[in-house]
Structures are given as C-alpha cells and as structure tokens.
Design an enzyme around this catalytic site. Sequence first.
Site, short mmCIF file in Angstrom:
data_model
loop_
_atom_site.label_atom_id
_atom_site.label_comp_id
_atom_site.label_asym_id
_atom_site.label_seq_id
_atom_site.Cartn_x
_atom_site.Cartn_y
_atom_site.Cartn_z
N ASP A 34 -2.18 85.27 20.07
CA ASP A 34 -0.90 84.54 20.02
C ASP A 34 0.25 85.39 19.51
O ASP A 34 1.40 84.98 19.61
CB ASP A 34 -1.04 83.30 19.11
CG ASP A 34 -1.92 82.24 19.75
OD1 ASP A 34 -1.80 82.04 20.96
OD2 ASP A 34 -2.72 81.62 19.03
N HIS B 271 -8.32 85.77 12.53
CA HIS B 271 -9.19 85.07 13.48
C HIS B 271 -10.52 84.78 12.81
O HIS B 271 -11.01 85.59 12.04
CB HIS B 271 -9.41 85.93 14.74
CG HIS B 271 -9.87 85.12 15.90
ND1 HIS B 271 -11.18 84.81 16.11
CD2 HIS B 271 -9.16 84.52 16.88
CE1 HIS B 271 -11.27 84.06 17.19
NE2 HIS B 271 -10.06 83.86 17.68
N HIS C 231 -4.34 76.82 15.82
CA HIS C 231 -5.07 77.13 17.07
C HIS C 231 -4.00 77.52 18.12
O HIS C 231 -3.21 78.42 17.88
CB HIS C 231 -5.89 75.88 17.44
CG HIS C 231 -6.94 76.06 18.49
ND1 HIS C 231 -7.25 77.26 19.06
CD2 HIS C 231 -7.76 75.15 19.10
CE1 HIS C 231 -8.22 77.09 19.95
NE2 HIS C 231 -8.54 75.81 20.00
N1 CMC Z 1 -1.66 85.20 7.06
C1 CMC Z 1 -1.93 85.37 5.74
N2 CMC Z 1 -3.15 85.20 5.21
C2 CMC Z 1 -4.14 84.82 6.03
C3 CMC Z 1 -3.94 84.61 7.40
C4 CMC Z 1 -2.64 84.82 7.91
N3 CMC Z 1 -2.38 84.65 9.20
N4 CMC Z 1 -5.09 84.23 7.97
C5 CMC Z 1 -6.00 84.20 6.98
N5 CMC Z 1 -5.42 84.56 5.81
C6 CMC Z 1 -6.08 84.70 4.51
C7 CMC Z 1 -6.47 83.34 3.94
O1 CMC Z 1 -5.44 82.83 3.15
C8 CMC Z 1 -7.71 83.71 3.15
O2 CMC Z 1 -7.29 84.36 1.98
P1 CMC Z 1 -8.12 84.14 0.60
O3 CMC Z 1 -9.47 84.72 0.85
O4 CMC Z 1 -7.33 84.88 -0.42
O5 CMC Z 1 -8.15 82.66 0.37
C9 CMC Z 1 -8.39 84.76 4.01
O6 CMC Z 1 -7.33 85.39 4.76
C10 CMC Z 1 -9.44 84.21 4.97
O7 CMC Z 1 -8.80 83.26 5.81
P2 CMC Z 1 -9.44 81.89 6.27
O8 CMC Z 1 -8.35 80.87 6.32
O9 CMC Z 1 -10.65 81.57 5.43
O10 CMC Z 1 -9.93 82.26 7.73
P3 CMC Z 1 -10.37 81.25 8.86
O11 CMC Z 1 -11.40 81.93 9.67
O12 CMC Z 1 -10.71 79.91 8.29
O13 CMC Z 1 -9.02 81.04 9.71
C11 CMC Z 1 -7.27 81.35 11.27
C12 CMC Z 1 -8.73 81.70 10.89
C13 CMC Z 1 -6.99 81.91 12.64
C14 CMC Z 1 -7.10 79.81 11.29
C15 CMC Z 1 -6.32 81.98 10.20
O14 CMC Z 1 -6.46 83.37 10.23
C16 CMC Z 1 -4.88 81.57 10.43
O15 CMC Z 1 -4.46 80.53 9.94
N6 CMC Z 1 -4.06 82.41 11.18
C17 CMC Z 1 -2.71 82.04 11.51
C18 CMC Z 1 -2.69 81.05 12.66
C19 CMC Z 1 -3.04 81.72 13.98
O16 CMC Z 1 -2.52 82.77 14.32
N7 CMC Z 1 -3.89 81.05 14.77
C20 CMC Z 1 -4.28 81.52 16.10
C21 CMC Z 1 -5.73 81.91 16.16
S1 CMC Z 1 -6.15 82.87 17.63
C22 CMC Z 1 -5.91 81.83 18.97
C23 CMC Z 1 -6.68 80.55 18.92
O17 CMC Z 1 -7.89 80.54 18.75
O18 CMC Z 1 -6.03 79.52 19.08
#
Ligand code: CMC
Length: 436
Positions: A363, A307, A268
Amino acid sequence: MASDTLTITDNRTNLTYTIPIEDGTVRSMDLRKIRTSDEDFGLMMYDPAFMNTASCRSSITYIDGDRGILEYRGYPIEELAERCTFLEVAYLLLFGELPNEAELKNWVHEITHHTMLHETTKQFMEGFRHDAHPMAMLVSTAAALSAVYPEAKDVHNPATRLHQIKRLIGKMPTIAAMSYRHSVGFPYVYPDNDLSYTGNFMNMLWKMVEPKYAANPVLARALDVLFILHADHEQNCSTNTMRSVGSSLADPYLSVAAAAAALSGSLHGGANEEVLKMLDEIGTKDNVPAYIRKVKEGHGKLMGFGHRVYKNFDPRAKIIKKVADEVFQVTGNNPKLEIALELEKIALQDEYFVKRKLYPNVDFYSGIIYQAVGFRPELFTVLFAIPRTVGWLAQWQELLMDSEQKIARPRQIYTGQRRRQFVPMEEREPAVLAGA
Ligand code: CMC
C-alpha cells in the site's frame, strides 16, 4: 528414534500424551483429550488474531514472509506480473493452471459478457448520498446482488458457483466505476465489450463526450499489473472473513460483501488511502524526520509500513516501484513521491523500524501511482477490492470443496461474571459500562 509426534506432559496430572505432527502442525482437537477430570472440557489453544494458527489447507497462494516470496499456484509473482494479464492470473488462481490461448479467449469473453449491472442495481446505487464513500457503495452493492441472483444460494452446485464467480469478477469494476461517477455527479457509462478488463474500467470511469474512449496503454497495463499484485494473499483478514462467512453457506455476493467490508479497514486495504492522507499531512520532505519522531513516540503509525507475514520485504512493493517509474514517464512525477522516498529512506535506517522489521508494504507506493493515473484517494481501496475479489472467490471455492471444513466457530475464554442475582430496576446504581 525420531518420530513425527509431540509428547506433552501435563504437570497438573503427571499424565503424558503423544500427538501427531503433520505438515509442521499439531491439531488443536488432539489437545482436547488433555483433561484434569472427566468434567474438564479439555485443553484449548488460545490464539487471539490467529498469530500462529492454520485455519485451512490451501493450494492457491504461497508466502514465505522471511524470504519475501509470493507465488500464485507455484508461479512467482514477479513472473506473473511481467508476463500475464490480470484475467489470465484470475484463471490461474481459480482453476489452478494457466489458460492456453483458446481457454483464455473464452474466459475473457465470459467475463466481458458479465460486466453489465441490472438497471435496478444502478437505481439502487443512485440512492446513495452524493458524498457516500465508494467502499461503502461497493460493499452494499455487492451484497445487493444477492437479491438479483437468488440462485446463488445453491453454493454446492459447481455450475451455479462458476456462474456467480464470472458475474462477480465482471461486475466489480462496473460497481466501482459507478460509485465514482455517482460521487462526482457524472452520468454512468455502460461497459464496452471491445475493451480490455482495465481499459473498460478506465472507460467507465473517465469517458466524457468522446465517441470512443482510448485508455493510455501504459497506464492500462500498469493497472493490470497492480491488479495482479493484489489478486490474492492467502489467509489475510478479508480472506479469512470470506471463508468464515462462506462456511455458513451464505451466497458469494454476501460473502464478498463481508470480505470487502473487512478490506475497508485502515489496517488492511484501507491503508492505501491513509498513506495519501499521511503524505498530505507531512506536506514536504523536510517535515519527514519530525513525522517519524512522532510515530516513534507512539502517535499514530507509518501507514503503508509493516506486515503480519513479511518480515524482510514485501515482494509486491518492489514490483510496484518499477510500475511507478513507467507510470510517471507518462504522467510526470507525483510530488508525493519525493516525500515517500524520504520517508522510506529514513525509516529503513531507523532502529525502531529495523528492530521491528517494518518495511514498506504493497500500500505504500500503490496510492501514489493511483493518484498519478487520476484516481481520487477515496477510490484506492476499491481498486484493491476489484482484483482481490478473485482471490476471495478462489478461496471460497476451495473451502466448499474441502471435506475437512465446517462452519467456522472459534472458542473463547469466558472472563465475565457467572450466576448473578437479578437486580430490579429500582435498585440499580449508575455504573461504568463495559465498552464505554
Ligand atoms: N508504524 C509504526 N509502528 C508499527 C507499524 C507502523 N506501520 N506497524 C507495526 N508497528 C509496531 C507496533 O506498534 C509494534 O510495536 P511494539 O512491539 O513496540 O508494540 C510492532 O511494530 C509490531 O506490530 P504489530 O501491530 O504487532 O504487527 P501486526 O502483525 O499485528 O500488524 C499491520 C501488521 C500491517 C496491521 C501493522 O504493521 C500496521 O498497522 N501497519 C500500518 C497499516 C498498513 O500499512 N496496513 C497494510 C498492510 S499490507 C496490505 C494488506 O494486507 O491490506
């Protein structure tokens, strides 16, 4: 004839149920009547991580993740970032309308006169180790304010509520600045009421021996715009925490502390600090392809990418890139920018990221700007928490005025054992422990 209802046949019983559809949703409680017998509890929804569950009605922030739209109270974020100050936007989020000139003047005056911390709160902060993370200090100090203002418990009193809202918005930058001064061993700087919200914050951070600190106006404005972009984002993890804790009628200081704790996580608000660590680890532009390969092989994530809601682009990231240009004209380029741009370029063409609709989020570039302005990475998430406090408070206020809301209390699917025979101490065998 079409009607706004959903008809469900339960194949276990062959019974058919019709439930209303309202605002594109069905009520989970309407499913409870779907039962196999009188003893059956009734059907529940299972939705880990709230992937498809609306937990409230809200008129504060609108997001269309597919089209990259973000609006506060109906105003596009792009226009607010261009034409408003952060405190003007705070007023809009909290009260639903943009303030006129007199209202804004009064609002700014009120917030400015709530920036001081009680001396005992200052002493509380002095008790932290010199290397305490500023987010740990911010979370703890926000909670500690509950001890200073016990009247805050009266959460159903609108006047008391508003008083605490002003205090929290006023004091968050002071707490943030003090946490920084503490970590570098500099004496605290008290707020200066002649300065703007961000100008005063920069004064409390960086004033040394000069009689009057003058923040660079371009940098102060850039910070103000970043605060606008971070002010609210509907039902994200920390806002959901604010609502959940607030639903028990905990006071706003404790609820904000809980929300800030949720924000601190690396998925987050903590992601902005992680982006900088990642760029440091990559080191040079040439190392970008190898790093992306590593991520695709499942070793870590590309921080600042992806996201839950935005699946096309994050409109905040677009505005931030423009802010970055303005900041770098004053500060000179941050060498990390070159690596970030290369990372973005390669990732946006790569099938792994394209297929999963992963784009830079808010971010990704904010940390590079913060670093150029002079903030240390440990402070980045604190810079997120200051403006988001406004969103948390607006959502908390909305929750308390919503007659449909009750204490938050999800259900579970129990997967553990039932009715075991108690094992006396002398008969217990070593076992693999749950959670170990
Ligand atoms: N790098 C590589 N792979 C990723 C990333 C990433 N940053 N984000 C998602 N994926 C992959 C994930 O591994 C999954 O792959 P698979 O389908 O093969 O298992 C797929 O994309 C879907 O991801 P998810 O984890 O199911 O998506 P989510 O909606 O649960 O998570 C998130 C959203 C923001 C937590 C995630 O994208 C992430 O961890 N990003 C990096 C951390 C980040 O930048 N966070 C800030 C978010 S924006 C500001 C805020 O709200 O705080």
